[in-house]
Design a protein around this motif. Structure first.
Motif, PDB file in Angstrom:
ATOM      1  N   LEU A  62       0.816  -1.219   0.000  1.00 24.70           N
ATOM      2  CA  LEU A  62       0.000   0.000   0.000  1.00 24.70           C
ATOM      3  C   LEU A  62       0.848   1.267   0.000  1.00 24.70           C
ATOM      4  O   LEU A  62       0.360   2.355  -0.321  1.00 24.70           O
ATOM      5  CB  LEU A  62      -0.937  -0.002   1.220  1.00 24.70           C
ATOM      6  N   GLN A  63       2.119   1.147   0.373  1.00 19.90           N
ATOM      7  CA  GLN A  63       3.007   2.310   0.444  1.00 19.90           C
ATOM      8  C   GLN A  63       3.805   2.527  -0.837  1.00 19.90           C
ATOM      9  O   GLN A  63       4.686   3.379  -0.882  1.00 19.90           O
ATOM     10  CB  GLN A  63       3.995   2.128   1.616  1.00 19.90           C
ATOM     11  N   SER A  64       3.518   1.759  -1.879  1.00 18.52           N
ATOM     12  CA  SER A  64       4.309   1.863  -3.111  1.00 18.52           C
ATOM     13  C   SER A  64       3.398   1.818  -4.331  1.00 18.52           C
ATOM     14  O   SER A  64       2.357   1.153  -4.329  1.00 18.52           O
ATOM     15  CB  SER A  64       5.319   0.712  -3.172  1.00 18.52           C
ATOM     16  N   LYS A 198      11.924   5.022   2.552  1.00 17.35           N
ATOM     17  CA  LYS A 198      11.197   6.279   2.375  1.00 17.35           C
ATOM     18  C   LYS A 198      11.286   7.146   3.617  1.00 17.35           C
ATOM     19  O   LYS A 198      11.176   6.662   4.740  1.00 17.35           O
ATOM     20  CB  LYS A 198       9.723   6.001   2.058  1.00 17.35           C
ATOM     21  N   GLU A 199      11.458   8.434   3.399  1.00 19.71           N
ATOM     22  CA  GLU A 199      11.469   9.377   4.516  1.00 19.71           C
ATOM     23  C   GLU A 199      10.064   9.563   5.080  1.00 19.71           C
ATOM     24  O   GLU A 199       9.866   9.624   6.291  1.00 19.71           O
ATOM     25  CB  GLU A 199      12.032  10.727   4.061  1.00 19.71           C
ATOM     26  N   GLN A 200       9.078   9.684   4.182  1.00 19.78           N
ATOM     27  CA  GLN A 200       7.706   9.909   4.602  1.00 19.78           C
ATOM     28  C   GLN A 200       6.827   8.758   4.115  1.00 19.78           C
ATOM     29  O   GLN A 200       6.918   8.341   2.962  1.00 19.78           O
ATOM     30  CB  GLN A 200       7.171  11.239   4.025  1.00 19.78           C
ATOM     31  N   LEU A 201       5.971   8.275   4.988  1.00 21.00           N
ATOM     32  CA  LEU A 201       5.046   7.197   4.652  1.00 21.00           C
ATOM     33  C   LEU A 201       3.608   7.688   4.806  1.00 21.00           C
ATOM     34  O   LEU A 201       3.333   8.544   5.642  1.00 21.00           O
ATOM     35  CB  LEU A 201       5.276   5.989   5.561  1.00 21.00           C
ATOM     36  N   SER A 202       2.733   7.143   3.998  1.00 23.02           N
ATOM     37  CA  SER A 202       1.310   7.501   4.091  1.00 23.02           C
ATOM     38  C   SER A 202       0.611   6.469   4.969  1.00 23.02           C
ATOM     39  O   SER A 202       0.236   5.391   4.520  1.00 23.02           O
ATOM     40  CB  SER A 202       0.679   7.512   2.693  1.00 23.02           C
ATOM     41  N   GLU A 220      11.175  -4.879   7.962  1.00 20.19           N
ATOM     42  CA  GLU A 220      10.036  -4.840   8.879  1.00 20.19           C
ATOM     43  C   GLU A 220      10.406  -4.096  10.155  1.00 20.19           C
ATOM     44  O   GLU A 220       9.628  -3.281  10.669  1.00 20.19           O
ATOM     45  CB  GLU A 220       9.581  -6.264   9.202  1.00 20.19           C
ATOM     46  N   GLN A 221      11.599  -4.369  10.674  1.00 25.05           N
ATOM     47  CA  GLN A 221      12.042  -3.649  11.868  1.00 25.05           C
ATOM     48  C   GLN A 221      12.089  -2.151  11.620  1.00 25.05           C
ATOM     49  O   GLN A 221      11.684  -1.353  12.467  1.00 25.05           O
ATOM     50  CB  GLN A 221      13.427  -4.150  12.300  1.00 25.05           C
ATOM     51  N   THR A 222      12.577  -1.764  10.432  1.00 23.64           N
ATOM     52  CA  THR A 222      12.687  -0.338  10.098  1.00 23.64           C
ATOM     53  C   THR A 222      11.312   0.322  10.037  1.00 23.64           C
ATOM     54  O   THR A 222      11.101   1.424  10.574  1.00 23.64           O
ATOM     55  CB  THR A 222      13.409  -0.171   8.744  1.00 23.64           C
ATOM     56  N   LEU A 223      10.356  -0.369   9.397  1.00 26.43           N
ATOM     57  CA  LEU A 223       8.998   0.169   9.318  1.00 26.43           C
ATOM     58  C   LEU A 223       8.376   0.265  10.708  1.00 26.43           C
ATOM     59  O   LEU A 223       7.722   1.268  11.048  1.00 26.43           O
ATOM     60  CB  LEU A 223       8.143  -0.728   8.416  1.00 26.43           C
ATOM     61  N   PHE A 224       8.573  -0.762  11.521  1.00 22.48           N
ATOM     62  CA  PHE A 224       8.022  -0.758  12.879  1.00 22.48           C
ATOM     63  C   PHE A 224       8.582   0.402  13.698  1.00 22.48           C
ATOM     64  O   PHE A 224       7.866   1.043  14.462  1.00 22.48           O
ATOM     65  CB  PHE A 224       8.342  -2.080  13.578  1.00 22.48           C
ATOM     66  N   LYS A 225       9.876   0.654  13.539  1.00 20.63           N
ATOM     67  CA  LYS A 225      10.504   1.755  14.285  1.00 20.63           C
ATOM     68  C   LYS A 225       9.881   3.100  13.919  1.00 20.63           C
ATOM     69  O   LYS A 225       9.638   3.941  14.788  1.00 20.63           O
ATOM     70  CB  LYS A 225      12.003   1.807  13.984  1.00 20.63           C
TER      71      LYS A 225
END
Length: 886
Positions: A62-64, A198-202, A220-225
């Protein structure tokens, strides 16, 4: 028992309320959503604005704006990049199989956010490692170990070619990614990495709740953070204390995970449970074929109300090609069944037609023939499982062939007919047909992956062999293991840990677990049970019943009945003049079991394999090794009163313990053969565990020192008078004491003798006994393991009154020494009644002897029948099970 998702639902409602319309719940897969939704409504007690449910894959996508392409298209494009960069004229047919391997490496590289230039660096000189500051010392060490094989004076042609190919992988990787970007497509890892960078996520939802994840990759860890930093994330992990205490792969993974991940994320919703150690029935059953396993389903479902418990009952296939056989073996009484599994396309009629048909047709003709034959290919009654399977197989085959046809038309797939035949065979072999039913209703039939986050009361695990569980794991990769490990990419150890977690989590909250495996070594089968089953046998405190199914065996069981004491039985009883404490415990557990073993003299079934180590053999080897170890020590120091310094010899010379264990194994398993035979995998594991336990015993005894060993494996006995309706008679009670020692209490400085019973299992089930009466209560044997108390206390009374072993009439204490749980400087294995340690058995002797006499009188009473146990859970581990239930 409360399920994991019920715990999650309770916490979500408590923290967020009943309006969850702006909340997204993220699962590893879709299956758990309906269960959680039901639990949320039940917890709220009123209508709930349901959250949005998405998988982790959907969250990333959904983020791409990029689309994840199918593997056929990806391999075709990877082949173009490979040929363009290397100049090697490799046909797509030859490239396809190992191209999948290279694609998998690139996918893993991106999901763990590795640097391709660093990973695929062409290190021609080992000294270059010293200047690479981005590598830790350990990383340099593991990489140096690998590349040393490419710097020998005489390199083989294979090494040279691999070195040349290795140096181009980074270029292939970059060219491939650029080729995909131009088409706005990606492989999954590439898309995940794009999102993670990505710097900014929707992220439109107020909260993102991540439920039931285990091993997280770096993307996944990066997104969770990022979500945690924004205050939008909540996390629910499902870990059990067994993982943290045991020596299993899941335990190693979770200990490492919990050790470092909380430093990166504020995990406020972690739940550490203690369910695997709680009482449950576990049964292992071997069978010579998968068909015999499947036929057992009918009997298994009918037992213990499993058919009535619906969705709380699960049949889990470690080998999903069993699906159709499993379906046919369900009893007619089962009305509702939910199938959530993947069935291999190659085992269907449609799959066979494709493989055969491509020999004489291009793809368009084959598509037409499949459609023309649809009435022939899709048969069976309307809404039947077979018809659904055929229809879904036809749809999957049609989709697959259409995709190939479109790639041919687009010029991406230009191969010969022979190549197409091999390619289609590979693709059909790799395609599965997904089943998706109504998961909140009926008995659940599923594969291992579908069990994630779901808990069951009754679990039947089929075909749980090494190779199926864990599933066909190997280290196939162009990136060698040492390089993968150095750069923290996925290794085979990680994959094994994940399957270990799946296995243990599946049985974590279950009340009863039955695990079947194929013990045949024919047709390429190993005949080995899964390594996770072996670990459970060794590490857990559970008594695990082991049985075999035979072809044609009648599985219809009847309830056992009591056996009255007729003239023949009374004659056998009159001839019996002695009894062991284990026999008394056996009678308390089940008088019928006592009858078969101690009156009729039936032996327990032994393992057919020579040198097999069951729990009893394991204990015997440990006891023998500990006896030999202290006898050897007494000879070395020339006295039997040992100090802590005396015991240091085993730390200074650990080989002494290894030699002692080997001697014990030879004596107990191989009739005292002078040389050690080649040990199999199970024997090797047990040998290492026993060595570890002996080192632990030495550490325990250092804390105890100084102490004296009065004897090991000592035979003790005493006579007692019992009364029956036929009058009085004398019975001798006797057995062997593991260890008799003399110690000085550090507080009172009082000298006493200890009767020590070694225990190599878990002490979790041994609970506080409140009074002597509980020792003789049959219900307490399972609940509190009072059989341990009875035996050790009985031996203590014998020693207390023995002129041979206790000439000075010293106080005598019974003790249970649990080797693997003995920790802390103040560890004391002395038994207690209530809160009082038994510092001298004399204080309880009269009451204890009264209980012994009462049980013996009942055993020998002519008018008292041998009744079956009232607790049917005892039957699952009984060696005479088939004599009662026939």
């Amino acid at each position: 028992m409360k399920t994991f998702l019920e715990h999650v639902a309770d916490d979500i409602i408590t923290k967020l309320g009943s309006n969850l319309s702006d909340v997204a719940v993220v699962f590893p897969n879709k299956r758990a959503a309906l269960f959680l939704n039901e639990y949320l409504a039940r917890k709220a007690g009123k209508p709930v604005w349901s959250p949005h449910y998405i998988t982790i894959s959907e969250l990333f996508r959904l983020q791409s704006q990029t689309t994840v392409a199918d593997n056929i298209k990806l391999i075709c494009d990877l082949h173009k990049s490979f040929v363009g960069i290397t100049g090697i004229d490799e046909t797509l047919d030859h490239f396809f199989s190992w191209g999948q391997l290279l694609l998998s490496d690139f996918d893993d590289l991106d999901k763990n956010m590795g640097d391709a230039k660093q990973v695929f660096a062409n290190i021609s000189n080992l000294h270059e490692l010293d200047d690479i500051k981005y590598l830790s010392d350990n990383q340099k060490k593991t990489i140096r170990k690998f590349f040393s094989t490419f710097n020998e004076e005489h390199e083989t042609e294979l090494r040279q070619k691999f070195g040349q190919l290795w140096s181009r992988f980074a270029d292939i990787y970059n060219d491939f990614r650029e080729r995909l970007k131009q088409q706005n497509i990606a492989y999954e890892g590439m898309l995940y990495r794009e999102v993670a960078d990505k710097e900014q996520l929707s992220m439109p939802f107020r909260k993102y709740i991540f439920v039931g994840f285990n091993m997280l990759q770096k993307v996944e860890q990066t997104l969770f953070k990022k979500l945690q930093k924004e205050g939008k994330a909540m996390f629910y992990w499902d870990f059990d204390t067994y993982y943290l205490k045991g020596n299993n792969e899941a335990g190693h993974f979770i200990k490492d995970y919990l050790g470092k991940f909380p430093n990166e994320l504020d995990i406020t919703n972690a739940e550490i449970y203690d369910n695997l150690e709680k009482e449950k029935e576990i049964t292992y059953i071997s069978a010579h074929t998968e068909d015999i396993q499947a036929r057992y389903i009918n009997e298994w479902i009918r037992q213990n109300n499993r058919d009535k418990d619906g969705r709380r009952t699960a049949i889990v296939m470690c080998d999903e090609k069993l699906l159709t056989t499993v379906i046919h073996c369900l009893p007619e009484t089962v009305n509702d069944v939910n199938i959530t599994s993947g069935y291999p396309l190659k085992y269907t009629t449609v799959g066979t037609k494709i493989i055969q048909g491509i020999r004489n047709n291009s793809v368009k003709d084959l598509i037409k023939k499949l459609l023309d034959s649809r009435d022939e290919l899709v048969s069976g009654e309307e809404n039947s499982v077979n018809r659904q399977l055929d229809a879904e197989a036809l749809f999957r085959a049609y989709s697959l062939l259409n995709r190939i046809d479109s790639l041919i038309d687009a010029g991406d797939l230009n191969v010969s007919q022979a190549t197409m035949q091999r390619l289609l065979s590979q693709l059909v072999g790799a395609t599965t047909i997904p089943f998706h039913g109504e998961p909140v209703k009926g008995i659940q039939i599923m594969g291992v992956l579908e069990t994630r986050n779901i808990d069951f009361d009754h679990v039947l695990l089929l075909s749980c062999n090494e190779g199926n569980m864990p599933k066909g794991l190997n280290d196939s990769s162009f990136i060698p293991h040492s390089i993968r490990k150095a750069f923290e990419l996925t290794t085979v150890e990680h994959k094994t840990s994940i399957y270990s977690y799946y296995f243990h989590r599946l049985i974590q909250r279950a009340k009863d677990v039955t695990i079947l495996y194929n013990n045949s070594t024919e047709d390429g089968n190993t005949g080995e049970m899964s390594r996770f089953m072996l670990q459970l046998l060794i590490e857990s405190r559970h008594k695990i019943g082991q049985f075999s199914l035979l072809a044609g065996q009648n599985q219809q069981l009847a309830l056992p009945s009591a056996i009255e004491k007729d003239e023949e039985i009374l004659r056998l009883l009159n001839e019996k003049t002695s009894i062991y404490p284990t026999s008394i415990n056996r009678y308390l557990r089940c008088p019928l079991q006592f009858y078969y073993r101690d009156i009729r003299g039936l032996d327990e079934l032994e393992d057919d394999e020579e040198g097999a180590i069951d729990n009893r053999a394991f204990g015997n080897i440990f006891h023998k090794a500990s006896e030999l170890m202290y006898k050897d020590l007494a000879q070395r120091v020339n006295h039997e009163a040992f100090s802590a310094s005396d015991l240091n010899v085993f730390d200074e010379h650990p080989e002494l313990i290894e030699l002692t264990v080997d001697k014990a194994i030879r004596e107990e398993l191989f009739d005292g053969t002078p040389t050690m035979p080649q040990l199999n995998g199970m024997q090797t594991i047990n040998r290492e565990v026993i060595i570890h336990y002996l080192h632990r015993l030495i550490d325990i005894d250092k804390q105890l020192a100084p102490f004296s060993i009065l004897g090991t494996e000592k035979n003790v006995s005493s006579k007692t008078i019992i009364r029956t309706s036929n009058g009085e008679r004398e019975i001798t009670i006797g057995g062997f004491i593991d260890r008799l020692d003399q110690v000085t209490d550090p507080t009172t400085r009082e000298t006493r003798i200890r009767v020590v019973d070694y225990k190599t299992g878990s002490r979790a089930l041994v609970k506080r006994v409140n009074d002597i009466e509980e020792v003789f209560n049959p219900e307490m044997i399972r609940e509190k393991h009072t059989d341990y108390y009875l035996q050790t206390m009985l031996y203590a009374t014998m020693v207390r009154n023995s002129r041979e072993y206790n000439p000075d009439e010293l106080p005598v204490s019974p003790a249970l020494l649990f080797i693997q749980h003995a920790t802390g400087d103040d560890y004391d294995p002395t038994l207690a009644i209530g809160k009082e340690k038994i510092t001298d058995i004399r204080n309880l002797e009269a009451e204890f002897k009264t209980g012994i006499s009462r049980v013996l009188s009942e055993i020998f009473e002519p008018h008292a029948a041998f009744n079956p146990t009232e607790d049917r859970r005892n039957c699952s581990t009984c060696p005479f099970y088939q004599l009662c239930f026939r």
